[in-house]
Design a protein around this motif. Sequence first.
Motif, PDB file in Angstrom:
ATOM      1  N   ASP A  26      -7.385  23.623  -8.367  1.00  0.00           N
ATOM      2  CA  ASP A  26      -6.250  23.046  -9.203  1.00  0.00           C
ATOM      3  C   ASP A  26      -5.053  23.101  -8.208  1.00  0.00           C
ATOM      4  N   ALA A  27      -5.168  24.112  -7.184  1.00  0.00           N
ATOM      5  CA  ALA A  27      -4.189  23.931  -6.052  1.00  0.00           C
ATOM      6  C   ALA A  27      -4.317  22.410  -5.413  1.00  0.00           C
ATOM      7  N   ILE A  28      -5.243  21.934  -5.498  1.00  0.00           N
ATOM      8  CA  ILE A  28      -5.562  20.507  -4.687  1.00  0.00           C
ATOM      9  C   ILE A  28      -4.951  19.555  -5.591  1.00  0.00           C
ATOM     10  N   VAL A  29      -5.534  19.663  -7.089  1.00  0.00           N
ATOM     11  CA  VAL A  29      -4.655  18.941  -8.124  1.00  0.00           C
ATOM     12  C   VAL A  29      -3.248  18.827  -7.796  1.00  0.00           C
ATOM     13  N   ASP A  30      -2.642  20.003  -8.085  1.00  0.00           N
ATOM     14  CA  ASP A  30      -1.221  19.979  -7.916  1.00  0.00           C
ATOM     15  C   ASP A  30      -0.704  19.480  -6.670  1.00  0.00           C
ATOM     16  N   LEU A  31      -1.530  19.516  -5.607  1.00  0.00           N
ATOM     17  CA  LEU A  31      -0.906  18.977  -4.324  1.00  0.00           C
ATOM     18  C   LEU A  31      -0.848  17.528  -4.338  1.00  0.00           C
ATOM     19  N   PHE A  32      -1.894  16.826  -4.766  1.00  0.00           N
ATOM     20  CA  PHE A  32      -1.833  15.587  -4.752  1.00  0.00           C
ATOM     21  C   PHE A  32      -0.827  14.950  -5.937  1.00  0.00           C
ATOM     22  N   LEU A  33      -0.779  15.567  -6.783  1.00  0.00           N
ATOM     23  CA  LEU A  33       0.012  15.146  -8.063  1.00  0.00           C
ATOM     24  C   LEU A  33       1.545  15.252  -7.793  1.00  0.00           C
ATOM     25  N   SER A  34       1.926  16.283  -6.522  1.00  0.00           N
ATOM     26  CA  SER A  34       3.061  16.229  -6.179  1.00  0.00           C
ATOM     27  C   SER A  34       3.408  15.138  -5.288  1.00  0.00           C
ATOM     28  N   LEU A 367       2.739  14.734 -23.227  1.00  0.00           N
ATOM     29  CA  LEU A 367       2.949  16.097 -23.007  1.00  0.00           C
ATOM     30  C   LEU A 367       3.436  16.225 -21.712  1.00  0.00           C
ATOM     31  N   GLY A 368       3.644  15.104 -20.858  1.00  0.00           N
ATOM     32  CA  GLY A 368       4.056  15.232 -19.460  1.00  0.00           C
ATOM     33  C   GLY A 368       3.082  15.940 -18.489  1.00  0.00           C
ATOM     34  N   LEU A 369       1.795  15.398 -18.473  1.00  0.00           N
ATOM     35  CA  LEU A 369       0.618  16.091 -17.678  1.00  0.00           C
ATOM     36  C   LEU A 369       0.470  15.594 -16.212  1.00  0.00           C
ATOM     37  N   ASN A 370       1.468  14.591 -15.784  1.00  0.00           N
ATOM     38  CA  ASN A 370       1.201  14.054 -14.790  1.00  0.00           C
ATOM     39  C   ASN A 370       2.334  14.619 -13.494  1.00  0.00           C
ATOM     40  N   LYS A 371       2.133  16.006 -13.568  1.00  0.00           N
ATOM     41  CA  LYS A 371       3.224  16.758 -12.910  1.00  0.00           C
ATOM     42  C   LYS A 371       2.051  17.951 -12.149  1.00  0.00           C
ATOM     43  N   PRO A 372       2.538  18.686 -11.088  1.00  0.00           N
ATOM     44  CA  PRO A 372       1.928  19.553 -10.724  1.00  0.00           C
ATOM     45  C   PRO A 372       1.977  20.856 -11.301  1.00  0.00           C
ATOM     46  N   ILE A 373       1.337  20.898 -12.307  1.00  0.00           N
ATOM     47  CA  ILE A 373       1.428  22.209 -13.479  1.00  0.00           C
ATOM     48  C   ILE A 373       0.542  22.993 -13.505  1.00  0.00           C
ATOM     49  N   TYR A 374      -0.564  22.741 -12.807  1.00  0.00           N
ATOM     50  CA  TYR A 374      -2.168  23.335 -13.291  1.00  0.00           C
ATOM     51  C   TYR A 374      -2.419  24.603 -12.209  1.00  0.00           C
ATOM     52  N   GLY A 375      -1.785  25.260 -11.422  1.00  0.00           N
ATOM     53  CA  GLY A 375      -2.165  26.214 -10.971  1.00  0.00           C
ATOM     54  C   GLY A 375      -2.159  27.500 -11.639  1.00  0.00           C
ATOM     55  N   PRO A 376      -0.794  27.499 -12.718  1.00  0.00           N
ATOM     56  CA  PRO A 376      -0.950  28.761 -13.321  1.00  0.00           C
ATOM     57  C   PRO A 376      -1.873  28.887 -14.677  1.00  0.00           C
ATOM     58  N   THR A 377      -2.711  27.486 -14.819  1.00  0.00           N
ATOM     59  CA  THR A 377      -3.624  27.475 -16.001  1.00  0.00           C
ATOM     60  C   THR A 377      -5.114  28.079 -15.388  1.00  0.00           C
ATOM     61  N   ALA A 378      -5.142  28.323 -14.138  1.00  0.00           N
ATOM     62  CA  ALA A 378      -6.700  28.629 -13.624  1.00  0.00           C
ATOM     63  C   ALA A 378      -6.882  29.993 -13.714  1.00  0.00           C
ATOM     64  N   ALA A 379      -6.125  30.968 -14.283  1.00  0.00           N
ATOM     65  CA  ALA A 379      -6.443  32.166 -14.472  1.00  0.00           C
ATOM     66  C   ALA A 379      -5.968  32.908 -15.767  1.00  0.00           C
ATOM     67  N   TYR A 380      -6.668  33.702 -16.554  1.00  0.00           N
ATOM     68  CA  TYR A 380      -6.245  34.315 -17.646  1.00  0.00           C
ATOM     69  C   TYR A 380      -5.884  33.142 -18.846  1.00  0.00           C
ATOM     70  N   GLY A 381      -6.695  32.054 -18.833  1.00  0.00           N
ATOM     71  CA  GLY A 381      -6.747  31.117 -20.042  1.00  0.00           C
ATOM     72  C   GLY A 381      -5.814  29.997 -19.952  1.00  0.00           C
TER      73      GLY A 381
END
Length: 409
Positions: A26-34, A367-381
């Motif tokens: 997800d860090a890679i997803v956020d990097l490229f979406l940024s 939902l505004g999903l085309n943003k670098p918002i995914y790192g925090p999703t990758a642990a604890y649900g």
Amino acid sequence: MRSSYLFTSESVSEGHPDKVADQISDAIVDLFLSKDPEARVACETLVTTQRIVIGGEIRCKGTYDEAQFPDTHGWAPGTRDEIEQAVRHVVQRIGYEQEGFHWQTASFENHLHGQSAHIAQGVDASGNKDEGAGDQGIMFGYATDETPDYLPATLYYSHKILERLSADRHSGKAPFLEPDAKSQVTLRYENGVPVAATAIVVSTQHAKGYDQGDKEAELKSYVKSVVADVLPANLLSDATVYHINPTGAFEIGGPDGDAGLTGRKIIVDTYGGAAPHGGGAFSGKDPTKVDRSAAYAARYLAKNIVAAGLAKRCTIQLSYAIGVPQPLSLYVDTHGTGTVADDQLEAAIGKIGKLGGLTPRGIRTHLGLNKPIYGPTAAYGHFGRKAEGDLFPWEKTDLVSELKDALAA
């Protein structure tokens, strides 16, 4: 529905090897979406003893083009360094500075390459064709009124135990803790309501010596105190059975103790086994992949139905075909707890125009999903989290009035 039963869910910490892999992906997803809000990313990660390997497909303006950057194997100058820095930062943030897995010294391999043109042609919008789904598949969303965050109580408390251990480790309050940990909570239900915790399991990686004597007693006492703080007092009693580090020593953990891969904790990521799962993982995927975005939309709808008081429990299924914008099906099941018929709820969802017909672009736009918002999703649900700013927008309950209006129309 049975009136009395036991149910169990588990969680894993951010230092669990599979979660390390999810967070890197997800860090890679956020990097490229940024760099490009329309970037396409499918990144898989393998972590093992002193080794990190990533691979998959990307498309991102100005970063990868074999024709434009032939001397750097398709990568824009500096991009590969940025990727490695992002990966190592994840491992550093988690706290791995061990001989068997260290953020500075672990070897790193990058096998990302350009996205398949055949996949792109099915997904991209062109002419009068709207953007299609990134793959076929089924996605589920679920909500229950068992907890304030509309998650099953067994999963909710499993997450909360590990989140507390993590906070205490990072703050220095519990310096004997290391990053890798797992939890498991078993609750007894009466008439669908959790009434007692029958078993608590916590296995946590620890500093040397905390499996013996007074140090072991200190660790176990600390874990029990965390459980007592996290779970409501009425659920705990002298009859609650604790299994804390039941195998004994847990000094070797994380990727050094067990290899980790992206996408292997899909039940931890969702509903703890209390609801069906379509099988697709979330982490490492940009939001054109309906495995991710449609699962978020299904949770969003289910949560709003329960928050509106239209049901105590709700399961929603969506299905898609690759390259086809509109969902093939929408299914609502309130498990006999609904105040209106399930087919009426299906019809009401179809009347809410802001959802864009639940097409991939409609979901992403609302939902505004085309943003670098995914790192925090990758642990604890991915669910049961607080919607703040751009983060976790699928956890908002802003459809309550629209659902009620659609039912009344």
